[in-house]
Design an enzyme around this catalytic site. Structure first.
Site, PDB file in Angstrom:
ATOM      1  N   HIS A  87       4.046   9.510   5.122  1.00 55.63           N
ATOM      2  CA  HIS A  87       2.585   9.903   4.894  1.00 55.63           C
ATOM      3  C   HIS A  87       2.600  11.489   5.017  1.00 55.63           C
ATOM      4  O   HIS A  87       1.531  11.960   4.828  1.00 55.63           O
ATOM      5  CB  HIS A  87       2.195   9.447   6.427  1.00 55.63           C
ATOM      6  CG  HIS A  87       1.999   7.947   6.750  1.00 55.63           C
ATOM      7  ND1 HIS A  87       1.313   7.390   5.454  1.00 55.63           N
ATOM      8  CD2 HIS A  87       2.348   7.345   7.541  1.00 55.63           C
ATOM      9  CE1 HIS A  87       1.508   5.972   6.110  1.00 55.63           C
ATOM     10  NE2 HIS A  87       2.023   5.920   7.385  1.00 55.63           N
ATOM     11  N   ASP A 112       6.509  -0.413   3.673  1.00 54.38           N
ATOM     12  CA  ASP A 112       6.014  -0.191   4.771  1.00 54.38           C
ATOM     13  C   ASP A 112       4.612  -0.788   4.958  1.00 54.38           C
ATOM     14  O   ASP A 112       4.171  -0.594   3.755  1.00 54.38           O
ATOM     15  CB  ASP A 112       6.091   1.505   5.145  1.00 54.38           C
ATOM     16  CG  ASP A 112       5.570   1.624   6.605  1.00 54.38           C
ATOM     17  OD1 ASP A 112       6.467   1.931   7.319  1.00 54.38           O
ATOM     18  OD2 ASP A 112       4.381   1.694   6.849  1.00 54.38           O
ATOM     19  N   HIS A 119       1.766   0.433   5.804  1.00 52.98           N
ATOM     20  CA  HIS A 119       0.885   1.489   5.571  1.00 52.98           C
ATOM     21  C   HIS A 119       1.201   2.101   4.271  1.00 52.98           C
ATOM     22  O   HIS A 119       2.230   2.164   3.855  1.00 52.98           O
ATOM     23  CB  HIS A 119       0.979   2.537   6.699  1.00 52.98           C
ATOM     24  CG  HIS A 119       0.981   2.202   8.111  1.00 52.98           C
ATOM     25  ND1 HIS A 119       2.362   1.908   9.070  1.00 52.98           N
ATOM     26  CD2 HIS A 119      -0.198   1.682   8.799  1.00 52.98           C
ATOM     27  CE1 HIS A 119       1.708   1.472  10.158  1.00 52.98           C
ATOM     28  NE2 HIS A 119       0.397   1.501   9.932  1.00 52.98           N
ATOM     29  N   ASP A 145       7.158  -2.487   9.648  1.00 56.64           N
ATOM     30  CA  ASP A 145       5.899  -2.676  10.387  1.00 56.64           C
ATOM     31  C   ASP A 145       4.956  -3.787   9.632  1.00 56.64           C
ATOM     32  O   ASP A 145       3.890  -4.061  10.269  1.00 56.64           O
ATOM     33  CB  ASP A 145       4.825  -1.471  10.903  1.00 56.64           C
ATOM     34  CG  ASP A 145       5.259  -0.331   9.722  1.00 56.64           C
ATOM     35  OD1 ASP A 145       5.636  -0.852   8.400  1.00 56.64           O
ATOM     36  OD2 ASP A 145       4.718   0.728   9.660  1.00 56.64           O
TER      37      ASP A 145
HETATM   38 ZN    ZN Z   1       4.149   2.507   8.679  1.00 56.44          ZN
END
Ligand code: ZN
Length: 395
Positions: A168, A205, A207, A293
């Protein structure tokens, strides 16, 4: 009775498609590297700063991104006997120049200064304590060590179990628990210092891999692919339409899966979008931003992936890597917040990478493969069909 039979049939089907019991396809010819450092566990995300609201109304909780999942992943590798069969590779500190290939000088200096004082927040939801600057350099350096070991043919594949995570982090700020953009820094290194012409990043992931996307958005030499939960974090990022710009148009693929997507959806995305994209692009190295995740037990994700899912995705990547880039894959650890589930998802990936089966049974696998919604659903299929169309832009 009928319901029972149906359930048992579903379970049988799920287990067959899971491939959980099958031994990995083949041993990695050069072995699999593993990068870890005790100091990764010392990065302090603070008990109540930033992510968990404190405010005096509830007992302060631990930060979701804490050392436990990482420690327990490695512990399972050790106890299962797999760790001693991996090639231990020491991480190094990334240099400032290596970090500055992705990040701005002002940002690096800000993190360094706060870290030397009492810590702070690197940007959005990225609290850290004293000394985290050095640990973040060691984390990015773990990704660099993984890439170098693979490119030097010391190992076939390598997994960097590093912390803090990276995908991120943007050029000018940390975000979502990530300080430096580990995978992007490693890819820049592969390009600039190691002379590779084409590298791919595959981010599974839950996200969106916004930091990796931003780093190479206009760059056709780096294919970035992110498979994530639709419109989740960061808000407004990761849309199908975000395909890269300028010369890089077509070289960024987002597959935003609806919440609730499971084994069938992930397998379909990798078989129909990720693997074909890699075959068209023919990278010389595949870097995987590996977060767990998307797992069915994750507190921060709303997906249904299991250890069999990550096993299957890894197997597909190993196969395509053997076709296009001599089997060279370097993985960098990202998210994954279920202390119970992450170790088994991680073990499945390491078994597939190394081709070594430990015989350890994931105690959650049967239960999660049998719950409703694991098969590809029509609304998930619709997203995948749209993503497939974007492959035409890849040359
Ligand atoms: Zn994540």
């Amino acid at each position: 009775m009928v319901a029972e039979r149906k359930q048992s049939a579903q379970r049988g089907e799920a287990e067959r498609s899971a491939g959980g019991a099958r031994p990995p396809a083949r041993r990695a010819p050069l072995g699999t590297g593993f990068i870890f450092h005790e100091r990764y566990l010392w990065h302090d995300t603070r008990s109540a700063a930033g992510f968990i609201p404190a405010g005096g109304m509830v007992e302060p909780d631990r930060h979701a991104e804490n050392p436990d999942t990482k420690r327990r992943f490695r512990n399972l590798l050790a106890v299962s006997g797999l760790l001693e069969k991996l090639v231990e590779i020491a991480p190094r500190m990334a240099s400032e120049d290596e970090v500055l290939r992705v990040h701005r000088r002002e940002y690096l200096e800000r993190v360094k200064k706060l870290s030397a004082e009492n810590g702070g927040d690197a940007g959005v939801l990225t609290p850290f304590g004293p000394g985290s600057y050095e640990i973040a350099l060691l984390s990015a350096g773990g990704a660099l060590a993984a890439v170098d070991a693979v490119l030097d043919a010391r190992v076939q594949t390598a997994y960097a179990l590093i912390r803090p995570p990276g995908h991120h982090a943007e050029a000018d700020q940390g975000m979502g628990f990530c300080i430096f953009s580990n995978a992007a820094i490693a890819v820049h290194h592969a390009r600039a210092a190691r002379g590779l012409a084409r590298v791919a990043i595959v981010d599974w992931d839950v996200h969106h891999g916004n930091g990796s996307e931003s780093a190479f958005y206009a760059d056709p030499s780096v294919l970035t692919i992110s498979v994530h939960q639709d419109n989740y974090f960061p808000a407004g990022r990761g849309a199908l339409e975000d395909m890269g710009e300028g010369a890089g148009r077509g070289y960024n693929l987002n597959v935003p899966l609806p919440p609730g997507s499971g084994h069938g959806a992930y397998e379909a995305v990798f078989a129909r979008v990720v693997a074909p994209a890699l075959r068209r692009f023919r990278p010389e190295l595949i870097v995987v931003a590996s977060g767990f995740d998307g797992g069915a037990m994750d507190p921060l994700g709303r997906m249904l992936a299991t250890s069999a899912t990550y096993r299957s995705l890894t197997r597909m990547l190993v196969e395509v890597a053997q076709e296009v880039c001599g089997g060279r894959i370097a993985l960098t650890h990202e998210g994954g917040y279920s202390t119970a589930h992450v170790p088994f998802c991680g073990l499945a990936v390491m078994e597939e990478l190394s081709g070594i089966s430990t015989g350890v049974v994931d105690p959650f696998l049967e239960f999660f493969m049998a719950i409703g919604g694991q098969a590809l659903q029509p609304h998930q299929e619709a997203v995948i069909r749209r993503a497939e169309k974007q492959l035409d832009l890849l040359r």
